[in-house]
Design a protein around this motif. Structure first.
Motif, PDB file in Angstrom:
ATOM      1  N   PHE A 196      30.818  35.331  46.139  1.00 49.99           N
ATOM      2  CA  PHE A 196      31.957  35.381  45.674  1.00 49.99           C
ATOM      3  C   PHE A 196      32.306  37.102  45.273  1.00 49.99           C
ATOM      4  O   PHE A 196      33.107  37.733  45.646  1.00 49.99           O
ATOM      5  CB  PHE A 196      32.563  34.339  44.840  1.00 49.99           C
ATOM      6  CG  PHE A 196      33.968  34.478  44.263  1.00 49.99           C
ATOM      7  CD1 PHE A 196      34.791  33.993  45.199  1.00 49.99           C
ATOM      8  CD2 PHE A 196      34.248  35.274  43.240  1.00 49.99           C
ATOM      9  CE1 PHE A 196      36.256  34.133  45.048  1.00 49.99           C
ATOM     10  CE2 PHE A 196      35.461  35.209  42.814  1.00 49.99           C
ATOM     11  CZ  PHE A 196      36.491  34.639  43.728  1.00 49.99           C
ATOM     12  N   SER A 197      31.279  37.096  43.977  1.00 54.87           N
ATOM     13  CA  SER A 197      31.626  38.401  43.222  1.00 54.87           C
ATOM     14  C   SER A 197      31.222  39.346  44.441  1.00 54.87           C
ATOM     15  O   SER A 197      31.924  40.572  44.366  1.00 54.87           O
ATOM     16  CB  SER A 197      30.459  38.455  42.185  1.00 54.87           C
ATOM     17  OG  SER A 197      30.510  37.304  41.569  1.00 54.87           O
ATOM     18  N   VAL A 227      34.176  40.206  46.533  1.00 52.63           N
ATOM     19  CA  VAL A 227      35.441  40.770  45.799  1.00 52.63           C
ATOM     20  C   VAL A 227      35.035  42.360  45.413  1.00 52.63           C
ATOM     21  O   VAL A 227      36.061  43.075  45.534  1.00 52.63           O
ATOM     22  CB  VAL A 227      35.687  40.109  44.499  1.00 52.63           C
ATOM     23  CG1 VAL A 227      36.786  40.743  43.645  1.00 52.63           C
ATOM     24  CG2 VAL A 227      36.178  38.593  44.577  1.00 52.63           C
ATOM     25  N   ILE A 228      33.942  42.701  45.005  1.00 54.69           N
ATOM     26  CA  ILE A 228      33.339  44.070  44.480  1.00 54.69           C
ATOM     27  C   ILE A 228      33.494  44.929  45.871  1.00 54.69           C
ATOM     28  O   ILE A 228      34.251  45.950  45.925  1.00 54.69           O
ATOM     29  CB  ILE A 228      32.052  43.942  44.188  1.00 54.69           C
ATOM     30  CG1 ILE A 228      31.669  43.382  42.884  1.00 54.69           C
ATOM     31  CG2 ILE A 228      31.361  45.655  44.086  1.00 54.69           C
ATOM     32  CD1 ILE A 228      30.304  43.140  42.646  1.00 54.69           C
ATOM     33  N   LEU A 266      37.267  45.483  46.589  1.00 46.78           N
ATOM     34  CA  LEU A 266      37.972  46.380  45.698  1.00 46.78           C
ATOM     35  C   LEU A 266      37.821  47.790  46.178  1.00 46.78           C
ATOM     36  O   LEU A 266      38.622  48.648  45.741  1.00 46.78           O
ATOM     37  CB  LEU A 266      37.221  46.328  44.163  1.00 46.78           C
ATOM     38  CG  LEU A 266      38.136  44.860  43.521  1.00 46.78           C
ATOM     39  CD1 LEU A 266      37.392  44.563  42.161  1.00 46.78           C
ATOM     40  CD2 LEU A 266      39.389  45.028  43.467  1.00 46.78           C
ATOM     41  N   VAL A 272      40.269  38.955  50.992  1.00 50.08           N
ATOM     42  CA  VAL A 272      41.117  39.763  49.899  1.00 50.08           C
ATOM     43  C   VAL A 272      41.660  40.928  50.566  1.00 50.08           C
ATOM     44  O   VAL A 272      42.778  41.485  50.167  1.00 50.08           O
ATOM     45  CB  VAL A 272      40.239  39.943  48.932  1.00 50.08           C
ATOM     46  CG1 VAL A 272      40.514  41.038  47.822  1.00 50.08           C
ATOM     47  CG2 VAL A 272      39.609  38.665  48.096  1.00 50.08           C
ATOM     48  N   LEU A 298      31.560  38.321  35.011  1.00 50.24           N
ATOM     49  CA  LEU A 298      31.524  39.267  36.210  1.00 50.24           C
ATOM     50  C   LEU A 298      32.937  38.784  37.221  1.00 50.24           C
ATOM     51  O   LEU A 298      33.863  39.339  37.382  1.00 50.24           O
ATOM     52  CB  LEU A 298      30.422  39.173  37.167  1.00 50.24           C
ATOM     53  CG  LEU A 298      30.303  40.228  38.477  1.00 50.24           C
ATOM     54  CD1 LEU A 298      30.556  41.366  38.129  1.00 50.24           C
ATOM     55  CD2 LEU A 298      29.103  39.712  39.023  1.00 50.24           C
ATOM     56  N   VAL A 299      32.809  37.268  37.370  1.00 47.03           N
ATOM     57  CA  VAL A 299      33.998  36.870  38.333  1.00 47.03           C
ATOM     58  C   VAL A 299      35.205  37.214  37.567  1.00 47.03           C
ATOM     59  O   VAL A 299      36.207  37.460  38.052  1.00 47.03           O
ATOM     60  CB  VAL A 299      33.518  35.485  38.568  1.00 47.03           C
ATOM     61  CG1 VAL A 299      34.729  34.662  39.128  1.00 47.03           C
ATOM     62  CG2 VAL A 299      32.401  35.168  39.355  1.00 47.03           C
ATOM     63  N   LEU A 341      36.641  40.683  38.122  1.00 47.96           N
ATOM     64  CA  LEU A 341      36.726  40.947  39.386  1.00 47.96           C
ATOM     65  C   LEU A 341      38.314  40.082  39.736  1.00 47.96           C
ATOM     66  O   LEU A 341      39.003  40.853  40.539  1.00 47.96           O
ATOM     67  CB  LEU A 341      35.718  40.634  40.428  1.00 47.96           C
ATOM     68  CG  LEU A 341      34.450  41.283  40.429  1.00 47.96           C
ATOM     69  CD1 LEU A 341      33.350  40.524  40.969  1.00 47.96           C
ATOM     70  CD2 LEU A 341      34.453  42.543  40.552  1.00 47.96           C
ATOM     71  N   THR A 345      41.645  41.796  41.063  1.00 47.91           N
ATOM     72  CA  THR A 345      42.161  41.699  42.106  1.00 47.91           C
ATOM     73  C   THR A 345      43.803  41.144  42.194  1.00 47.91           C
ATOM     74  O   THR A 345      44.820  41.549  42.740  1.00 47.91           O
ATOM     75  CB  THR A 345      41.695  40.662  43.034  1.00 47.91           C
ATOM     76  OG1 THR A 345      40.177  41.036  42.802  1.00 47.91           O
ATOM     77  CG2 THR A 345      41.711  40.553  44.451  1.00 47.91           C
ATOM     78  N   LEU A 357      46.147  44.003  41.308  1.00 46.16           N
ATOM     79  CA  LEU A 357      46.423  44.823  42.444  1.00 46.16           C
ATOM     80  C   LEU A 357      47.398  44.009  43.438  1.00 46.16           C
ATOM     81  O   LEU A 357      48.338  44.697  43.750  1.00 46.16           O
ATOM     82  CB  LEU A 357      45.246  45.264  43.448  1.00 46.16           C
ATOM     83  CG  LEU A 357      44.386  46.102  42.542  1.00 46.16           C
ATOM     84  CD1 LEU A 357      42.919  46.342  43.166  1.00 46.16           C
ATOM     85  CD2 LEU A 357      44.953  47.640  42.302  1.00 46.16           C
ATOM     86  N   VAL A 411      41.211  29.802  50.289  1.00 43.18           N
ATOM     87  CA  VAL A 411      41.285  31.009  50.211  1.00 43.18           C
ATOM     88  C   VAL A 411      41.788  31.509  51.609  1.00 43.18           C
ATOM     89  O   VAL A 411      42.733  32.312  51.970  1.00 43.18           O
ATOM     90  CB  VAL A 411      40.069  31.814  49.983  1.00 43.18           C
ATOM     91  CG1 VAL A 411      40.161  33.398  50.072  1.00 43.18           C
ATOM     92  CG2 VAL A 411      39.459  31.529  48.351  1.00 43.18           C
TER      93      VAL A 411
END
Lengths: 145, 743
Positions: free
Chosen positions: A36-37, A40-41, A44, A129, B621-622, B625, B629, B632, B726
């Motif tokens: 997941f992280s 998203v990274i 981004l 995303v 971290l999550v 992030l 997001t 944005l 999602v």
């Protein structure tokens, strides 16, 4: 709106961002981070390019059109992993190899089905995303034109 | 034929051949556990009943796909729709075929339910294929609601059986059920689901409406598959049904009622497909009666009847479609004399009609013979009713075929593709083959009955040239039917009155009234709930808050609120928490949307720092992030809104009435949340928590990071659900903003 400096920096940052995302994904099982992280990274990084260069240029520079494909592929991978255990005659989402069994190591990365599941999560989150923000951006440019 | 049509035809043919091969090699099956802790298994077996319905679904499906290869492009052209809509049609048709085969072969009641609902969903989209037409949409919804709501009864019946016997497996249940209240209740609920699906009185009204579907869909769903699924279910749960005589008698009553209601109304319909739809109601009435009469003859007869009817009726539906394509007319009163322009179609549909009317040398003769035999075995009264039913069938099918193909030519016909007549002729030919060579069909029906009865069934059919009861009954049915055809004036007025009475007082009115009042209630609640953002949030928070408050009041408070201690090491944490609190308060101040957004984001970022201090780097971290997001995304969405209205909203002053109310409500909510959290944190945890177990098990999952192990392994199914959300959110946003274009 954006200076030349940001335009250059954002392009330069993209590759390290992806590398970090890959690292977060691969190291998920031994330290901080997971699919997941990582998704998203990576997303981004792409979005930063989008913000700075605008939708048109970003589309030309990066294969972001494929974002939905990534999302769908990710969902399919997780589904395959989930149901593959049923075919082996075990309950849903039983990961292989079983506890205590030997695992092939690639550095810190261990080859287990849970990693494949995590890769699916990564692809889905990354694709969704990027896809969502791109949809919003395209809707804006369509409304504007 | 287009590529999608070719591919679908190939797949349907392959499925048909595989089913035949499976039957030949003797009931292969698969059995896999997928949630053994809940007793759920992926268990399929190609037993007799499964073979029969799979062959119908794939075989008639193949004929229908061929026909559609010619029909759908014409249909789309008439409606000025793009050719790529064809893909959707064939995709849905294949989905339907798969769910039908899955339904027929499922050995587990939950699986059965899943495929049952899948057929309903596929049929919803197929009936509503002409989605630009309100009539089609209403019809699709009606079919979905009637069969979907009653499907819940199937699920309830399943759960009743599970509660009593602890298994979903059909063979195990069949082996262990004993006559009694529980089984009767479960069987009644399931039978209701089946009766609604096969359009029996009083659920029959959805079927004539569903004729808004394109003709091949009607031929497939409303002759051979979807509606047949209803009687399939009766066959599958027959061991439960037969535990109660009363239930079987109920089936006989419902079956006869449907037979006569459908038959009489079919006599009055002018539109071809309406006539056929009511005839289907009536014909499945026969099958329900046969199951109700039971015994070997009844059950074999029911299975045989389904084969005969499916072949003949799908041919007739395809005829209706071909006739409409050739002449542009869909009404009996506008049609006639088509035997000259379309001799092949006249022959094929003539054979099919003869089959339904049970003339000798067609497969239909034997279906009625078994029907009469079962009636005679029960009682003279039933026997008379069976004759009357058969006579009705003779009359309305005669009216259909004679009206279309004999008499003076009313509407000129132009040439149509051979693909539109070929499948009709082939199906008609099968009706004839079944009459000359009934053995394979009877073997199939015997095998299916064996699966229902759990005992060997060997019913044979022959032509007997003597004066036995069945032959005399058939003759009298022909005679009455022919008399009715010859003198329509005698019954026309009475039948019309019956049909009108049904429309005036029938169950469709109940359905419409229920749907309307549900809609109104929903509108009213919707109106209250979403009038503005405040009521929308209040609709969630107020009930939730009240529940929590009740919980708080009911909890003993002694020792519930303790104050811990702080030492110097906690300074940083306290500072970050204070920052988060300040940021939260600061969100009440800005008037510009963008500022508000950034301040709100700062709350999230400060909380991420709190997680980091508390030793949750993964969560931190999550949090960072996700916060980035979301910020944005919000900026992007604000950019979509007109600048002027954003400015106007920013300049809006709070009305004086709200100046005190809103802060008060906010403060009360904050205080309550504070008390609840404080109380929860004051409790020392009792025993081994789930978290500790997760930490202990992490090495077993070949992981060193607990959070990842939880996400992908221990709670992997939750993750699967979440990422599916999602993906759905992504597709939903694309639908809202860009009409479903993803890239």
């Amino acid at each position: 709106m954006t200076s030349l400096l940001t335009q250059v920096v954002v392009r330069l940052l993209l590759a390290p961002t992806i590398v970090i995302a890959a690292a977060v994904l691969a190291k998920g099982y031994s330290s901080v981070g997971d699919g997941f992280s990582a998704g998203v990274i990576a997303a981004l990084g792409v979005i930063a390019v989008y913000l700075v260069l605008g939708a048109e240029q970003a589309d030309r520079l990066l294969p972001v059109r494929l974002a939905p494909v990534g999302a769908i592929a990710g969902l399919l991978i997780t589904l395959v992993v989930t149901f593959s255990s049923v075919v082996r005659g075990e309950p849903l989402l039983t990961h292989a190899p079983p506890p205590g069994a030997d695992v092939i190591h690639l550095g810190t990365l261990e080859l287990i089905t849970a990693v494949a599941f995590d890769v699916g999560v990564f692809l889905l989150v990354f694709g969704a995303v990027v896809g969502i923000l791109r949809t919003v951006a395209l809707a804006r440019s369509e409304a504007g034109s | 034929m287009s590529l999608p049509a070719r591919v679908s035809a190939a797949l349907a043919a392959l499925a048909f051949v595989l089913t035949l091969a499976g039957w030949w090699s003797g009931s292969p099956g698969i059995d896999l556990p997928w949630a053994p802790s809940l007793g759920l298994r992926l268990s399929f077996e190609l037993d007799g009943l499964g073979v029969l319905y799979s062959l119908l679904a794939t075989g008639i499906g193949f004929a229908v796909v061929l026909y559609s290869g010619a029909y759908v492009p014409l249909h789309l052209e008439h409606q000025q729709r793009p050719h790529r809509d064809e893909v959707r049609f064939f995709g849905l048709l294949l989905l339907f075929m798969v769910s039908m085969v899955g339904l027929a072969t499922a050995r587990d009641l939950i699986l059965l339910f899943v495929f049952w609902d899948l057929t309903a969903i596929a049929s919803y989209f197929l009936i509503g294929y002409d989605r630009q037409e309100a009539e089609a949409r209403t019809a699709a919804l009606m079919a979905l609601v009637v069969t979907g709501v009653t499907a819940v009864l199937l699920l309830i019946g399943t759960l009743v059986l599970y509660a009593e016997y602890g298994t979903f497996s059909i063979p195990e249940l069949v082996a262990s059920v004993e006559p009694g209240g529980t089984v009767t209740l479960a069987a009644t609920l399931m039978a209701l689901a089946g009766l609604a699906k096969c359009a029996q009185v009083p659920f029959h009204f959805w079927l004539p409406r569903a004729m808004a579907a394109p003709s091949p869909v009607s031929a497939y769903l409303h002759a051979a598959a979807m509606v047949a699924a209803g009687v399939f279910l009766l066959g599958r749960i027959y061991p439960f049904l037969e535990t109660s005589e009363l239930l079987l008698d109920g089936l006989v009553v419902v079956g006869f009622a449907s037979m006569f209601v459908g038959g009489i109304v079919a006599l009055t319909r002018d539109r071809l497909k309406q006539l056929l739809a009511y005839s289907t109601v009536s014909q499945y009435g026969y099958v329900v009666v046969l199951y109700g009469l039971g015994d070997t003859v009844g059950v074999v007869g029911a299975s045989f009847y389904v084969i005969a009817h499916a072949l003949a009726k799908s041919a007739l539906f395809l005829t209706a479609g071909a006739v409409a394509e050739a002449t542009g007319e869909r009404r009996l009163s506008e049609l006639g004399g088509l035997r000259r322009a379309m001799p092949a179609l006249a022959l094929g549909s003539g054979l099919a009609a003869a089959g339904l009317a049970a003339l000798p040398l067609t497969i239909g003769f034997f279906k009625d013979e078994l029907f009469f035999q079962a009636g005679v075995e029960r009682s003279p009264g039933i026997a008379v009713l069976t004759i009357l039913g058969a006579a009705l069938t003779f009359a309305y099918i005669g009216r259909f075929w004679i009206g279309v193909f004999l008499g003076p030519t009313r509407a000129p016909a132009h040439r149509v593709s051979a693909l539109l007549t070929g499948p009709v002729v082939a199906l008609g030919g099968l009706v004839l083959v079944g009459g000359l060579l009934p053995e394979p069909f009877v073997a199939l029906a015997n095998a299916a009955a064996e699966a229902s009865l759990g005992a060997a069934a060997s019913v044979d059919v022959f032509y007997h040239l003597d004066a036995r009861a069945e032959n005399l009954m058939a003759l009298s049915a022909y005679a009455i039917g022919a008399a009715a055809l010859a003198a329509p004036r005698v019954w026309r007025a009475a039948a019309e009155t019956c049909a009108r009475l049904g429309e005036r007082l029938g169950p469709e009115r109940v359905y419409v009234a229920t749907i309307r009042s549900l809609n109104e209630t929903s509108d009213r609640i919707h109106g209250i709930e979403v009038r503005d953002l405040r009521t929308r949030i209040a609709a969630i928070l107020v009930p939730g808050g009240l529940l929590v408050l009740l919980g708080l009041l009911a909890t003993p408070t002694a020792g519930a609120y303790t104050v811990g201690s702080l030492d110097r090491g906690d300074t940083a944490l306290v500072l970050v928490l204070a920052t988060a609190a300040l940021a939260a308060i600061a969100t009440t101040l800005p008037r510009q949307h963008l500022t508000l957004l950034l301040v709100a984001a700062s709350v999230g970022f400060s909380l991420a720092v709190v997680y980091a201090f508390l030793g949750g780097p993964d969560v931190a971290l999550v949090a960072v992030l996700v916060e980035t997001t979301l910020t944005l995304l919000f900026i992007g969405v604000f950019a979509l809104m007109p600048r002027a209205s954003l400015r106007r909203l920013a300049a809006l002053r709070t009305p004086p009435t709200r100046r005190w109310r809103d802060p008060l409500v906010g403060a009360a909510a904050a205080l309550a949340a504070f008390l609840v959290v404080w109380g929860a944190l004051s409790r020392p945890s009792v025993g081994e928590s789930v978290a500790e177990e997760h930490v202990r098990l992490t090495p077993d999952a070949h992981a060193k990071d607990v959070v990842t192990a939880i996400l992908t392994d221990f709670r992997g199914l939750d993750t699967l659900g979440e990422i599916t959300v999602v993906a759905i959110a992504f597709f939903g946003i694309a639908t809202l903003l860009r009409r479903g274009r993803l890239s």
